[in-house]
Design an enzyme around this catalytic site. Structure first.
Site, short mmCIF file in Angstrom:
data_model
loop_
_atom_site.label_atom_id
_atom_site.label_comp_id
_atom_site.label_asym_id
_atom_site.label_seq_id
_atom_site.Cartn_x
_atom_site.Cartn_y
_atom_site.Cartn_z
N ARG A 210 64.84 37.88 42.52
CA ARG A 210 65.82 37.20 43.39
C ARG A 210 67.23 37.74 43.18
O ARG A 210 67.91 38.11 44.13
CB ARG A 210 65.81 35.68 43.12
CG ARG A 210 64.46 35.05 43.39
CD ARG A 210 64.51 33.54 43.29
NE ARG A 210 63.18 32.98 43.02
CZ ARG A 210 62.73 31.85 43.50
NH1 ARG A 210 63.48 31.09 44.25
NH2 ARG A 210 61.52 31.41 43.19
N ASP A 351 49.30 37.30 42.56
CA ASP A 351 49.66 37.91 43.85
C ASP A 351 50.40 39.25 43.81
O ASP A 351 49.89 40.30 44.20
CB ASP A 351 50.45 36.89 44.71
CG ASP A 351 51.59 36.19 43.94
OD1 ASP A 351 51.86 36.56 42.78
OD2 ASP A 351 52.20 35.27 44.51
N THR A 607 59.24 41.75 46.31
CA THR A 607 58.42 40.56 46.60
C THR A 607 59.28 39.35 47.00
O THR A 607 58.75 38.30 47.36
CB THR A 607 57.48 40.24 45.42
OG1 THR A 607 56.52 39.27 45.85
CG2 THR A 607 58.24 39.72 44.21
C1 DMJ Z 1 58.89 34.21 46.17
O1 DMJ Z 1 59.76 33.95 45.14
C2 DMJ Z 1 58.23 35.54 46.01
O2 DMJ Z 1 57.72 35.93 47.24
C3 DMJ Z 1 57.14 35.54 44.99
O3 DMJ Z 1 56.47 36.75 44.92
C4 DMJ Z 1 56.14 34.47 45.31
N1 DMJ Z 1 56.70 33.22 45.63
C5 DMJ Z 1 57.94 33.07 46.31
C6 DMJ Z 1 57.85 32.64 47.74
O4 DMJ Z 1 56.84 31.83 48.08
#
Ligand code: DMJ
Length: 617
Positions: A210, A351, A607
């Protein structure tokens, strides 16, 4: 309503019209006038001879042109010539051609969705929603990690680095929200370094994806790294973002250096640059394997290889560990460097391990036979493992979904799918075409058997993800769904939309009915739309956006997560997650916009949806 013509087309019609209505008589008189100005020329014998030939020719042409079968009245009753020679044509100058667009520009405008007013208006609605979300945050929670929109206050759920500010920054740049870029950029410049030097514990992964990811994207999009695509002139200079990013990453590196193995600890104390394992000692596999895009890019732009070296050791180490058809358990020990337990899933904690295998390979140039080929190989084997061990069809209507193996491949299959798994359709499609359109990849014969299988699975899974929304009363997906199969069924746990044809296929447990404004489905719709050009993905994205507008918008400012999506009106929670601004609204905006903005063969999204440029090799 008639659409206005592109400039080039208008200009062609104008130029042709200028010459169409010159009568033969006018042409003759104008020719004689021209000749009479050249008397000297006509006084010599050669000149007289040429003049006679010219007059004879003109006479013949006039006779031919007046033939009764060779003319047709135009709409104004004047005579124009069909098929026969027009005298005017012989004597006039060629028409001035209008300025032309270069082939690339022409292509861009022809495909550009913003020329379609419907999608331009929808994109504007997303831009407005972002403004609304930001304004609520700024009013009640500026500088906090997240907004609690119902309580109208801020909360530091991520360590106190103002995560919403940084997560939102590049979205504001991409959308052209200059005032938000200024506000967020000024906050970063004034406060973030100090915060980083004073704060206590943060999670390595969350802070990297983030905050570090957001800073690096802002650096690139504001013109850093010799970027030609300076998206903003507002906010601080790019170097400000890069300096903060370096300071943060230097502290985060302690997670790697404190660990006895290449697997980093999960938590870092920022103020003294120390690190420790999570309670229980384990790190999540997804977490340790989803910081490499960010650390690699930081090394590339800072010229210091240490960030990339540490982060890439994790993937090189995981390469050596035993796996189940490429699939890995969701926990890993920084103490031993080994996987822990047998729980295999592509939802939480699993994931983005799979996402980063292919994206890091793409980031490093996407070449086979390079130092990074092992990542492509690990990804290919893993996706084969997914198709073999985790993909099933629901009954009665046959939705294709990805389940879990909580006790490994020898244990029982669970038909549980987290909403988080909905990143997978996008990643599968991207991995197959490498960011090219499907049409181009097919035409250039670039798709292997594996790619084609993955692309097919991507489209099938995207359907299941969309139906997780469609099946509920609010049109918003639950956090987790179970799928009805031959082996597994439960009654009375439907989503509340009786008209959904998948009402019996999808089971939603009481504890899983919440919605956190998550992005994964719209992320996949965006990637699939870009790569396949199938407009159904846009339509689905719009339907989801409308449901967010209807049920999650808070009158006093911001958007909120929900407690139960199966009831109308839904019970609300009290949190606007940072990824609603960082990811969900960004992907929706890009889904409805022009393909040339952040092209998928030139950028990878981390991500948390922060775009980073692909390395040119
Ligand atoms: C996000 O912080 C990122 O996409 C992470 O990889 C998974 N979860 C959240 C969003 O749902």
């Amino acid at each position: 309503m008639s659409k206005s013509l592109p400039y080039s087309v208008k200009d062609v019609n104008y130029d042709n019209a200028k010459f169409r209505h010159r009568s033969p008589l006018k042409v003759l008189s104008q020719s004689m006038l021209t000749l009479s100005t050249k008397r000297n020329y006509a006084s010599c014998s050669t000149g007289k001879f040429l003049m006679l030939i010219l007059i004879f020719g003109i006479g013949c042409l006039l006779l031919i042109s007046k033939g009764p079968n060779d003319s047709a009245p135009n709409e104004k009753g004047k005579v124009t010539f069909v098929g026969g020679l027009r005298l005017g044509k012989l004597l006039r100058k060629p028409p001035r051609l209008p300025p032309r667009l270069s082939p690339d520009e022409g292509q861009l405008r022809a495909n550009g969705s913003n020329s379609d007013p419907k999608w331009a208006a929808r994109q504007q609605s997303v831009k407005d929603a972002f403004d609304y979300a930001w304004s609520g945050y700024r009013k009640y929670a500026m500088g906090y990690d997240e907004l609690m929109p119902i309580s109208q206050r801020g909360v530091d759920g991520l360590g106190g680095l103002g995560a919403t500010v940084v997560d939102a920054l590049d979205t504001a740049m991409i959308m052209g929200h200059d005032h938000i870029v200024s506000e967020a950029g000024a906050w970063v410049e004034a406060h973030l370094l100090e915060r980083i030097s004073q704060k206590d514990q943060v999670n390595l992964f969350e802070t990297t994806i983030r905050v570090l990811g957001g800073l690096l994207s802002a650096y690139h999009l504001s013109g850093g790294d010799n970027s030609t695509m300076n998206m903003t002139h507002n906010g601080p200079k790019p170097a400000v973002y890069l300096n903060v990013a370096k300071d943060l990453a230097d502290r985060l590196l302690s997670a790697f250096s404190s660990s006895p193995t290449p697997v980093p600890y999960s938590d870092v104390i920022l103020r003294d640059s120390t690190a420790h394992p999570a309670p229980g000692g384990m790190s999540s596999t997804a977490e340790v394997a989803s910081v490499q895009l960010e650390f690699n890019y930081l090394s590339a732009v800072s010229g210091d290889p240490k960030y990339s070296t540490e982060a890439m050791k994790v993937l090189a180490h995981i390469k050596t560990l035993p796996k189940t058809e490429g699939l890995v358990p969701i926990y890993i020990s920084p103490q031993s460097g080994e996987f822990v337990g047998e729980n295999i899933r592509l939802g939480s904690r699993g994931d983005s391990y799979y996402e980063y295998l292919i994206k890091v390979w793409l980031q490093q140039g996407g070449k086979l036979n390079s130092n990074f080929t092992y990542l492509h190989d690990m990804y290919t084997v893993a996706m084969k493992g997914v198709r073999h061990l985790l993909v099933r069809k629901s009954i009665p209507k046959g939705l294709v979904f990805v389940g879990e193996l909580p006790y490994g491949s020898k244990g029982e299959f669970s038909p549980k799918m987290d909403h988080l798994v909905c990143f997978l359709p996008g990643t599968l499609a991207l991995g197959a075409t490498k960011g090219l359109t499907k049409e181009k990849a097919l035409a250039e014969n670039l798709l292997s058997f594996e790619d084609l299988e993955n692309l097919k699975l991507a489209e099938e899974l995207a359907k299941a993800c969309f139906e997780m929304y469609e099946v509920t009363a609010t049109g918003l997906a639950p956090e987790i769904a179970y799928f009805h199969t031959e082996e597994y069924s439960e009654d009375g746990l439907e989503g509340g939309n009786k008209s959904s044809m998948y009402a019996k296929d999808i089971i939603i447990h009481q504890a899983d009915r919440h919605n956190l404004l998550r992005p994964e489905t719209v992320e996949s719709l965006f990637v699939l739309y870009r790569l396949t050009k199938d407009t159904k993905y846009r339509d689905q994205g719009w339907q989801i956006f409308e449901a967010f507008e209807k049920y999650t918008k808070v009158k006093t400012g911001g958007y909120t997560s929900l407690d139960d999506v199966t009831e109308v009106p839904p019970l609300r929670r009290d949190k606007m997650e940072t990824f609603f601004l960082g990811e969900t609204l960004k992907y929706l905006y890009l889904l409805f916009g022009d393909d040339s903005v952040i092209p998928l063969d030139k950028f990878v999204f981390n991500t948390e949806a922060h775009p980073l440029p692909i390395k040119h090799t």
